[in-house]
Design an enzyme around this catalytic site. Structure first.
Site, PDB file in Angstrom:
ATOM      1  CG  HIS A 177      -2.122  -1.006   0.836  1.00  0.00           C
ATOM      2  ND1 HIS A 177      -2.066  -2.320   1.223  1.00  0.00           N
ATOM      3  CD2 HIS A 177      -3.250  -0.854   0.096  1.00  0.00           C
ATOM      4  CE1 HIS A 177      -3.150  -2.937   0.764  1.00  0.00           C
ATOM      5  NE2 HIS A 177      -3.882  -2.080   0.077  1.00  0.00           N
TER       6      HIS A 177
ATOM      7  CD  GLU B  63      -9.729  -8.270  -1.570  1.00  0.00           C
ATOM      8  OE1 GLU B  63      -8.762  -7.633  -2.004  1.00  0.00           O
ATOM      9  OE2 GLU B  63     -10.476  -7.827  -0.683  1.00  0.00           O
TER      10      GLU B  63
ATOM     11  CB  CYS C 249     -10.561  -2.048  -8.162  1.00  0.00           C
ATOM     12  SG  CYS C 249     -10.800  -3.233  -6.825  1.00  0.00           S
TER      13      CYS C 249
HETATM   14  C1  PEP Z   1      -6.633  -5.532  -4.344  1.00  0.00           C
HETATM   15  O1  PEP Z   1      -6.419  -6.377  -3.477  1.00  0.00           O
HETATM   16  O2  PEP Z   1      -6.383  -5.697  -5.550  1.00  0.00           O
HETATM   17  C2  PEP Z   1      -7.217  -4.220  -3.989  1.00  0.00           C
HETATM   18  C3  PEP Z   1      -7.649  -3.393  -4.893  1.00  0.00           C
HETATM   19  O3  PEP Z   1      -7.272  -3.873  -2.684  1.00  0.00           O
HETATM   20  P1  PEP Z   1      -6.003  -3.543  -1.772  1.00  0.00           P
HETATM   21  O4  PEP Z   1      -4.816  -3.299  -2.667  1.00  0.00           O
HETATM   22  O5  PEP Z   1      -6.343  -2.321  -0.984  1.00  0.00           O
HETATM   23  O6  PEP Z   1      -5.841  -4.755  -0.918  1.00  0.00           O
HETATM   24 MG    MG Z   2      -7.249  -6.237  -1.532  1.00  0.00          MG
END
Ligand code: PEP
Ligand code: MG
Length: 608
Positions: A211, A453, A524
């Site tokens: 992140h 996911e 996403c």
């Molecule tokens: C993902 O896991 O692809 C996602 C969009 O969420 P995050 O990166 O916040 O886990």
């Molecule tokens: Mg995620």
């Protein structure tokens, strides 16, 4: 930074380090080291006679450390641009000289006859652990300062006589433009970066889908991670170039390197300018088929750029950063105001607000006092919010209240079972009932989505699809859970393969299940913006792609150059011909290179 301003440091010369570029762009600024690492020193025994010389070592190290801290304070305070940083170092000096700590360390060294490095480490570790457990957020933050000071002192203890010479900061005129260098930056450190002076950052560890890296791209900060070892204090205040395209960091560059990079930055700027013609365009393939191209947002302040780029709304609003940045913004009222701002600015396509996905590399200390052995497999996302009723309730109420002011959808992260999705929906229904009883307005038709996911959710996608209005595939996590590769561990980063055939098959299964059940499916995760993978998304019939704002125009340009036919053929070919990620890549590249060769020549960071 003016390329001609700094003169090369006579002490060290130019030094080039290679890492992984995770946010493209070139940053030039003066080095500021953050977050020293506190490592346990080796334990060795000493004799009774050796005690005095241990005391002497400590007092030399204390003196050198204090001189360094004062030097840093001077460097940061000189131009008056960063008073808060200069105060931080003032408090570091006080922590360093705390007589209670020094007396305790000396007493234990004499009693236990262990080297003073080890005793100092154990003593400070004890204080840090205690501070981390207290309720008061201010005191908890002091643990970071104490860690910083202690790491610096231990390093100087290790360096012994050489400490002073080795660590004298290079004096520079402090121009205010800074690049941060450090072992690691947490997502909340990154979210808190002072954008008025920080131009980019580089860290020893990290990965493209952490992140921290995702935030760097959002904030448009060039970033390089996985450098493994950064030389520390001797470069404090030295000029540094961060090349986010090639994953390179150049410490103390020569004038000719600075000139070459200034040129490179100008070329990149021109390339981006060319794309700006697409700012007002709709996103369509070469055949004219509409693809929804929305944006991933972490901060409400990004809304203006979203409008400027004519994005199809917000495909993912990561609400965690509201919680990580500052305690006040977590109240229902503050959340409501933020969600309302985004809903009002997101246009007809609206915003998908993802409920809190704390856990993994995004930690909220007050919710998790003890570290988990496997945080990415632990108490995260929907698991946490289903346990923390009040937290979830206030967030759902805030989301619903915002829905009175613009198109809002809600999305639940980290769904691994049908029961979780049903439980989350029940909480949502209760929040709706409450607001009805209170007479508070909201949109009664807020759509609900599930993030896909986790592999288990892929295989029950037909069941999940019957419960929701849409799916959004989180490839960042889907890749890590499908391939058993921790997304933030740079040692196994080569195995984190977005193009692993198993990942592609998971995505195909999910999209097909969504369509079979009459709902739409988006992506996403960071792979949505990967220009080498764009032919796959067209071929698989993905309905929506949600990407960071910095990647949006390039993807729009790529999609405009793709026709459906070769992309669908590609998907069929992959099934039969590709058993390896590299084979998938080569087949995708054939289509991508035929359609938009110019867009593929930027560095690796653009593909994330
Ligand atoms: C993902 O896991 O692809 C996602 C969009 O969420 P995050 O990166 O916040 O886990
Ligand atoms: Mg995620």
């Amino acid at each position: 930074m003016n390329a001609a301003a700094p003169s090369p440091a006579p002490l060290t010369g130019e030094r080039v380090l290679q890492g992984v570029g995770v946010s493209s762009g070139i940053a030039i600024g003066f080095a500021e080291f953050v977050g020293q690492v506190l490592e346990e020193p080796e334990l060795s025994s000493i004799s009774k006679e050796g005690v005095e010389s241990e005391y002497a070592r400590l007092s030399v190290a204390l003196e050198v450390t204090k001189a360094q801290i004062l030097e840093l304070q001077k460097l940061l305070g000189d131009d008056g641009s960063a008073p808060s940083h200069s105060t931080i170092f003032e408090s570091h000096a006080l922590l360093l000289e705390d007589p209670m700590v020094i007396d305790e360390v000396k007493r234990k060294t004499a009693e236990e006859l262990k080297c003073i490095d080890w005793v100092y480490y154990q003593t400070i570790r004890g204080y840090i652990d205690q501070l981390r457990k207290v309720d008061d957020a201010y005191l908890r933050e002091r643990a970071v300062d104490l860690e910083d000071v202690a790491a610096r002192l231990l390093k100087n203890l290790r360096a012994g006589d050489k400490a002073g010479a080795d660590t004298t900061p290079i004096q520079r005129a402090w121009a205010g433009e800074t690049v941060l260098l450090g072992h690691d930056l947490s997502p909340s450190d990154t979210a808190g970066i002072d954008r008025s002076r920080v131009r980019g950052f580089a860290t020893e560890v990290g990965s493209a889908t952490s992140h921290t890296a995702i935030l760097a791209r959002s904030l448009n900060l060039p970033a390089v991670v996985a450098l493994h070892e950064l030389p520390q204090d001797s470069y404090t205040g030295a000029p540094v170039i961060i090349d986010g395209y090639e994953g390179r960091v150049i410490l103390n560059p020569t004038q000719s390197t600075l000139r070459a990079y200034a040129k490179r930055a100008a070329v990149e700027e021109k390339r981006l300018e060319k794309l700006s013609d697409l700012k007002t365009a709709e996103t369509r393939t070469k055949d004219g088929d509409r693809v929804l191209l929305s944006a991933n947002l972490e901060f409400a302040t990004e809304i203006a750029t979203l409008k400027e780029l004519n994005a199809d709304g917000v495909g993912l609003f990561r609400t965690e950063f509201l919680f990580l940045c500052d305690g006040d913004s977590r109240s229902e009222e503050c959340q409501y105001k933020t969600y309302r701002t985004i809903a009002e600015g997101a246009g007809d396509h609206g915003v998908i607000i993802r409920t809190l996905d704390i856990g993994g590399d995004k930690l909220l200390p007050e919710l998790r006092l003890d570290p988990e052995p496997n945080p990415f497999l632990g108490w995260r996302g929907i698991r946490l919010t289903l346990d923390e009723h009040e937290l979830f309730r206030s967030q759902l109420r805030a989301i619903l209240r915002a829905s009175a002011h613009g198109k809002v959808r809600v999305m639940f992260p980290f769904i691994s079972t049908l029961e979780e999705l049903q439980a989350a929906k029940a909480c949502f229904a209760r929040a709706q009932e409450e607001l009805v009883a209170e007479g508070v307005p909201f949109d009664k038709k807020v759509e609900i989505g599930a993030m896909i996911e986790i592999p288990s959710s892929v295989f029950i996608a037909d069941h999940l699809a019957k419960e929701v209005d849409f799916f959004s595939i989180g490839t960042n996590d889907l890749i890590q859970y499908t391939t058993a590769v921790d997304r933030v561990n740079d040692r196994v980063a080569h195995l984190y393969q977005p193009m692993h055939p198993a990942v592609i098959e998971m995505i195909r299964t999910t999209v097909d299940a969504a369509h079979r059940n009459g709902i739409w499916c988006g992506i996403c995760g960071e792979a949505a913006a990967d220009l080498e993978m764009a032919p796959l998304w067209v071929g698989l019939g993905v309905d929506e792609l949600s990407v960071g704002l910095g990647q949006l125009l390039k993807l729009r340009a790529a999609l405009a150059a793709l026709s459906g036919e070769p992309c669908r053929k590609l998907v069929e070919d992959l099934r039969q011909k590709a058993g390896k990620a590299e084979e998938v890549r080569q087949l995708c590249l054939q289509v991508a290179q035929g359609a938009y060769p110019d867009l593929l020549i930027s560095g690796a960071a653009d593909r994330k």
